[in-house]
Design a protein around this motif. Structure first.
Motif, PDB file in Angstrom:
ATOM      1  N   ASN A  51      52.623  95.668  41.240  1.00 22.80           N
ATOM      2  CA  ASN A  51      52.109  95.815  42.081  1.00 22.80           C
ATOM      3  C   ASN A  51      52.348  97.614  41.938  1.00 22.80           C
ATOM      4  OD1 ASN A  51      51.452  94.042  43.771  1.00 22.80           O
ATOM      5  ND2 ASN A  51      52.166  93.899  45.618  1.00 22.80           N
ATOM      6  N   ALA A  52      52.878  98.211  41.956  1.00 23.20           N
ATOM      7  CA  ALA A  52      52.886  99.322  41.093  1.00 23.20           C
ATOM      8  C   ALA A  52      51.629 100.312  40.540  1.00 23.20           C
ATOM      9  CB  ALA A  52      54.373 100.037  40.440  1.00 23.20           C
ATOM     10  N   GLU A  53      51.235  98.850  39.006  1.00 24.13           N
ATOM     11  CA  GLU A  53      49.866  99.704  38.558  1.00 24.13           C
ATOM     12  C   GLU A  53      48.761  99.777  39.286  1.00 24.13           C
ATOM     13  OE1 GLU A  53      49.988  99.802  35.272  1.00 24.13           O
ATOM     14  OE2 GLU A  53      52.216  99.033  35.425  1.00 24.13           O
ATOM     15  N   PHE A  54      48.557  99.854  40.606  1.00 26.33           N
ATOM     16  CA  PHE A  54      47.773  99.552  41.633  1.00 26.33           C
ATOM     17  C   PHE A  54      47.923 101.055  42.718  1.00 26.33           C
ATOM     18  CE2 PHE A  54      47.679  94.406  41.872  1.00 26.33           C
ATOM     19  CZ  PHE A  54      47.925  94.823  40.659  1.00 26.33           C
ATOM     20  N   VAL A  55      48.774 102.212  42.372  1.00 31.25           N
ATOM     21  CA  VAL A  55      49.634 102.655  43.796  1.00 31.25           C
ATOM     22  C   VAL A  55      49.484 103.916  43.026  1.00 31.25           C
ATOM     23  CG1 VAL A  55      51.223 103.935  45.167  1.00 31.25           C
ATOM     24  CG2 VAL A  55      50.957 101.082  44.933  1.00 31.25           C
ATOM     25  N   PRO A  56      49.086 104.888  43.402  1.00 31.78           N
ATOM     26  CA  PRO A  56      48.935 106.182  42.482  1.00 31.78           C
ATOM     27  C   PRO A  56      49.926 106.472  42.389  1.00 31.78           C
ATOM     28  CG  PRO A  56      46.796 106.197  44.621  1.00 31.78           C
ATOM     29  CD  PRO A  56      47.947 105.230  44.213  1.00 31.78           C
ATOM     30  N   PRO A  57      50.211 107.844  40.799  1.00 33.31           N
ATOM     31  CA  PRO A  57      51.674 108.269  41.231  1.00 33.31           C
ATOM     32  C   PRO A  57      52.314 109.181  42.713  1.00 33.31           C
ATOM     33  CG  PRO A  57      50.146 108.651  39.965  1.00 33.31           C
ATOM     34  CD  PRO A  57      49.346 107.295  40.979  1.00 33.31           C
ATOM     35  N   GLU A  58      51.359 110.023  42.411  1.00 31.51           N
ATOM     36  CA  GLU A  58      52.554 110.567  44.425  1.00 31.51           C
ATOM     37  C   GLU A  58      52.469 109.943  44.830  1.00 31.51           C
ATOM     38  OE1 GLU A  58      47.200 110.569  44.511  1.00 31.51           O
ATOM     39  OE2 GLU A  58      48.580 110.718  42.714  1.00 31.51           O
ATOM     40  N   LEU A  59      52.134 108.493  45.616  1.00 29.47           N
ATOM     41  CA  LEU A  59      52.589 107.895  45.710  1.00 29.47           C
ATOM     42  C   LEU A  59      53.425 106.679  45.291  1.00 29.47           C
ATOM     43  CD1 LEU A  59      49.301 107.078  47.785  1.00 29.47           C
ATOM     44  CD2 LEU A  59      51.021 107.434  48.834  1.00 29.47           C
ATOM     45  N   GLY A  60      54.241 106.726  44.706  1.00 27.81           N
ATOM     46  CA  GLY A  60      55.184 106.673  43.717  1.00 27.81           C
ATOM     47  C   GLY A  60      54.869 104.682  42.924  1.00 27.81           C
ATOM     48  N   GLY A  61      53.454 103.898  42.778  1.00 29.75           N
ATOM     49  CA  GLY A  61      53.511 104.153  41.787  1.00 29.75           C
ATOM     50  C   GLY A  61      53.054 104.830  39.902  1.00 29.75           C
ATOM     51  N   ARG A  62      52.293 103.830  39.603  1.00 32.28           N
ATOM     52  CA  ARG A  62      51.525 104.248  37.878  1.00 32.28           C
ATOM     53  C   ARG A  62      50.273 103.664  37.509  1.00 32.28           C
ATOM     54  NH1 ARG A  62      56.400  99.496  37.139  1.00 32.28           N
ATOM     55  NH2 ARG A  62      54.525  98.147  37.153  1.00 32.28           N
ATOM     56  N   MET A 110      50.537 101.610  52.777  1.00 32.04           N
ATOM     57  CA  MET A 110      49.522 100.846  52.330  1.00 32.04           C
ATOM     58  C   MET A 110      50.464 100.545  50.437  1.00 32.04           C
ATOM     59  SD  MET A 110      47.818  98.680  50.799  1.00 32.04           S
ATOM     60  CE  MET A 110      45.856  98.334  51.330  1.00 32.04           C
ATOM     61  N   ALA A 111      50.523 102.041  49.627  1.00 33.71           N
ATOM     62  CA  ALA A 111      52.006 102.410  49.153  1.00 33.71           C
ATOM     63  C   ALA A 111      53.027 100.882  49.682  1.00 33.71           C
ATOM     64  CB  ALA A 111      51.811 103.379  48.826  1.00 33.71           C
ATOM     65  N   GLU A 112      53.488 101.934  50.435  1.00 28.58           N
ATOM     66  CA  GLU A 112      54.728 100.498  51.013  1.00 28.58           C
ATOM     67  C   GLU A 112      54.362  99.421  50.947  1.00 28.58           C
ATOM     68  OE1 GLU A 112      56.596 104.508  53.746  1.00 28.58           O
ATOM     69  OE2 GLU A 112      55.654 102.780  54.922  1.00 28.58           O
ATOM     70  N   VAL A 113      53.399  99.352  51.290  1.00 28.41           N
ATOM     71  CA  VAL A 113      53.184  97.853  51.518  1.00 28.41           C
ATOM     72  C   VAL A 113      53.273  97.189  49.734  1.00 28.41           C
ATOM     73  CG1 VAL A 113      52.012  95.256  51.858  1.00 28.41           C
ATOM     74  CG2 VAL A 113      52.240  97.281  53.751  1.00 28.41           C
ATOM     75  N   LEU A 114      52.780  97.659  49.422  1.00 29.95           N
ATOM     76  CA  LEU A 114      52.314  97.137  48.124  1.00 29.95           C
ATOM     77  C   LEU A 114      53.578  97.314  47.271  1.00 29.95           C
ATOM     78  CD1 LEU A 114      48.797  98.396  46.687  1.00 29.95           C
ATOM     79  CD2 LEU A 114      49.645  95.791  47.883  1.00 29.95           C
ATOM     80  N   LEU A 115      54.257  98.738  47.263  1.00 33.63           N
ATOM     81  CA  LEU A 115      55.825  98.638  46.214  1.00 33.63           C
ATOM     82  C   LEU A 115      56.588  97.896  47.088  1.00 33.63           C
ATOM     83  CD1 LEU A 115      55.058 102.835  45.913  1.00 33.63           C
ATOM     84  CD2 LEU A 115      54.859 100.576  43.883  1.00 33.63           C
TER      85      LEU A 115
END
Length: 568
Positions: A51-62, A110-115
């Motif tokens: 799921n981190a692949e779906f989240v922008p880096p400024e929100l903690g993803g990749r 949304m980022a928190e849900v996915l991460l």
């Protein structure tokens, strides 16, 4: 960086042909027969934090680059399309809408849900209206307490019963017109007990393991500020976010054809017919070569479109819809063709080659899932007359990095996506430049002239389109113009990928024979005579298929090798 990421994921999946591998072909088939998601695969992707692949880096993803996301997800689809859709793409689709139009709070949630390993779903469709979301009856109208009240059904939703967050397309005004719908970000934790009502699961022929269900809301209150962006902009948000998903999802499903080629190559290696190896028969070799060529065409168009999202975001509405139509069409036709290599084995649901029929069934939803191919052509069609009269007369060239595999890209900018190209199409301008700026071999140049003639005819016919041909009531001939434009765009992508990557240390990619085969296949689809393909071209491509299968390399442009395996 992406090589290490994909190598890590490949290592976790292991050898798909190992019968004892909990995520191998045998386990994938068993889960499919049971109509369940592959539990070991879901645990693997949990550990990998997909799921981190779906989240922008400024929100903690990749999520830094769309082409990198596609490479990662293509690996998942290659092993099990149900994981690709049910675990991956089902959450990506709603997330992109939040990144496109959500406020800071919505994006963060949304980022928190996915991460945290949660799932999100999108509710666009209603069975009564299919892809015509503008006629959606599902409503979110204000109640007496100021909150919105959800009423209606959303159906055929992947993970409907397992998601923590939802993006719902709803009518938020009773007034007619295009500003009567919004997209709403809703968390299940905020809903009253008993809401929503979960509808019975839909059973499907393909993607059997994906939990398809429906949600029904009955006067269900949600916060008044649930809309993504300003109320009434739901269609604009969808058209912008679709540019990401229409680009990415078909590109991911190229992994299905990769597995199809691998299975067909394995079959030809192992089978003997009339005392001869199947692999040595010219007819079989031609089928493998054609399917491989179609895969390369898909990869070229998908890659150029994905890089255009970063480099030409104002034009991507045109390219994404054309790519969705063309790539999914080629993938399904290529898998159908490969089924002839396997003969009766292609529909057997177990045994050594049983994975083929599963991937063939799983590919079918790619043509109509999310948004249908004809809906994509309907997005392209209204833009064509303006392009014919203005945009295609502009010789402004696209940045070369659109075509350079692995070249650096600027950050993914959702806010720069536009619902129309504004009469710009710099990719098409690069076709005459390809003829002028290099000396391709004689066969490639001859085919480029065939494609250029088709481009000129498309331009002339598009300039003559009547206003009635630009609506949902367009004649089939008008829609075919949009399909022909998509074919020209695919040819542009192929020749430029070859031109701009000849210096890479890849003997196959620098060889013009694959580009000759690609332009020939595209010319056939256009109804143009490509001439007789030289025998040495077919032999080179069929030999490459067998070589990659034996070396356990990927079949795409990256020519990726398994972790730890060196070049031969």
């Amino acid at each position: 960086m992406i090589d290490k990421t994909v190598d890590d994921l490949e290592s976790r999946f292991g050898d798909p042909w190992d019968p004892g591998n909990p995520t191998g072909h045998a386990a994938v088939l068993a889960a499919d027969e049971a109509g369940e998601m592959l539990a070991a695969g879901e645990r693997l992707l949990d550990d990998y934090r997909l799921n981190a692949e779906f989240v922008p880096p400024e929100l903690g993803g990749r999520l830094t680059r769309l082409d990198h996301l596609i490479e990662v997800m293509r690996t998942v689809f290659r092993h099990d399309p149900c994981l690709g859709l049910g675990y991956g793409a089902a959450s990506l689709i709603p997330a992109v809408n939040v990144w496109t139009a959500g406020d800071e709070r919505q994006r963060r949630r949304m980022a928190e849900v996915l991460l945290s390993g949660g799932r999100a779903v999108s509710g666009y469709h209603e069975l009564a209206h299919g892809n015509d979301v503008a006629r959606a009856e599902f409503s979110a109208l204000p109640g007496d307490d100021g909150r919105l009240r959800l009423n209606g059904r959303k159906e055929v939703i992947a993970n409907a019963g397992r998601a923590e967050a939802m993006v719902l397309f709803a009518r938020t005004s009773a007034a007619p017109g295009s500003r009567s719908h919004s997209q709403l970000f809703v968390e299940k934790a905020d809903l009253p007990e008993g809401a929503p009502v979960h509808l019975p699961r839909f059973r499907s022929a393909g993607m059997r393991g994906v939990q398809l269900g429906g949600l029904e809301f009955r006067d269900c209150p949600i916060p008044a500020d649930a809309a993504l962006g300003a109320p009434g902009l739901g269609m604009e948000t969808a058209l912008r976010s679709f540019q990401i998903t229409r680009t990415a999802l078909p590109a991911m499903t190229v992994g299905i054809l990769e597995t199809g080629l691998d299975v067909a190559a394995r079959f030809t290696d192992e089978r003997v017919l009339y005392g001869r190896s199947l692999a040595g028969m010219p007819h079989i070799g031609a089928i493998l070569a054609d399917a491989f060529t179609d895969l390369l065409i898909c990869d070229c168009l998908a890659t150029v479109t994905a890089r255009s999202v970063h480099l030409l975001p104002g034009e991507t509405s045109l390219y994404a819809s054309a790519a969705k139509y063309f790539v999914t069409t080629l993938l399904m036709d290529a898998m159908d063709a490969l089924s002839r290599v396997l003969g009766a084995q292609f529909y057997i649901r177990d045994g050594g080659y049983g994975i083929f029929q599963k991937h063939l069934r799983d590919l079918a939803p790619a043509g109509f899932g999310h948004t249908a191919r004809v809906a994509c052509l309907s997005t392209v069609l209204p833009q064509l007359p303006r392009l014919a009269r203005k945009g295609w007369l502009d010789d402004t060239q696209p940045p070369a990095d659109v075509f350079r595999l692995g070249a650096d890209l600027p950050p993914l900018s959702f806010e720069r996506l536009s619902i129309s190209s504004g009469g710009r199409d710099s990719l098409s301008a690069s076709l005459p430049a390809a003829l002028d700026s290099c000396e391709p071999d004689g066969e490639l140049r001859r085919l480029l002239l065939v494609i250029a003639a088709e481009q000129a005819d498309v331009r002339r016919e598009c300039a003559a389109l009547a206003p009635g041909d630009l609506t949902v009531a367009a004649r089939p001939e008008a829609l075919r113009l949009a399909a022909r434009y998509a074919a020209v765009l695919a040819a542009v992508a192929c020749v430029n990928i070859w031109l701009h990557n000849r210096e890479r240390h890849d003997a196959f990619l620098s060889d013009p024979r694959w580009a000759v085969a690609a332009l020939g296949r595209i010319a056939e689809r256009m109804g143009r005579d490509p001439g007789q393909r030289p025998r040495h071209v077919t032999e080179r491509l069929s030999a490459e298929v067998l070589s990659r299968h034996r070396d356990r390399r990927g079949f795409g442009l990256s020519n990726r090798r398994p972790p730890g395996q060196r070049l031969r």
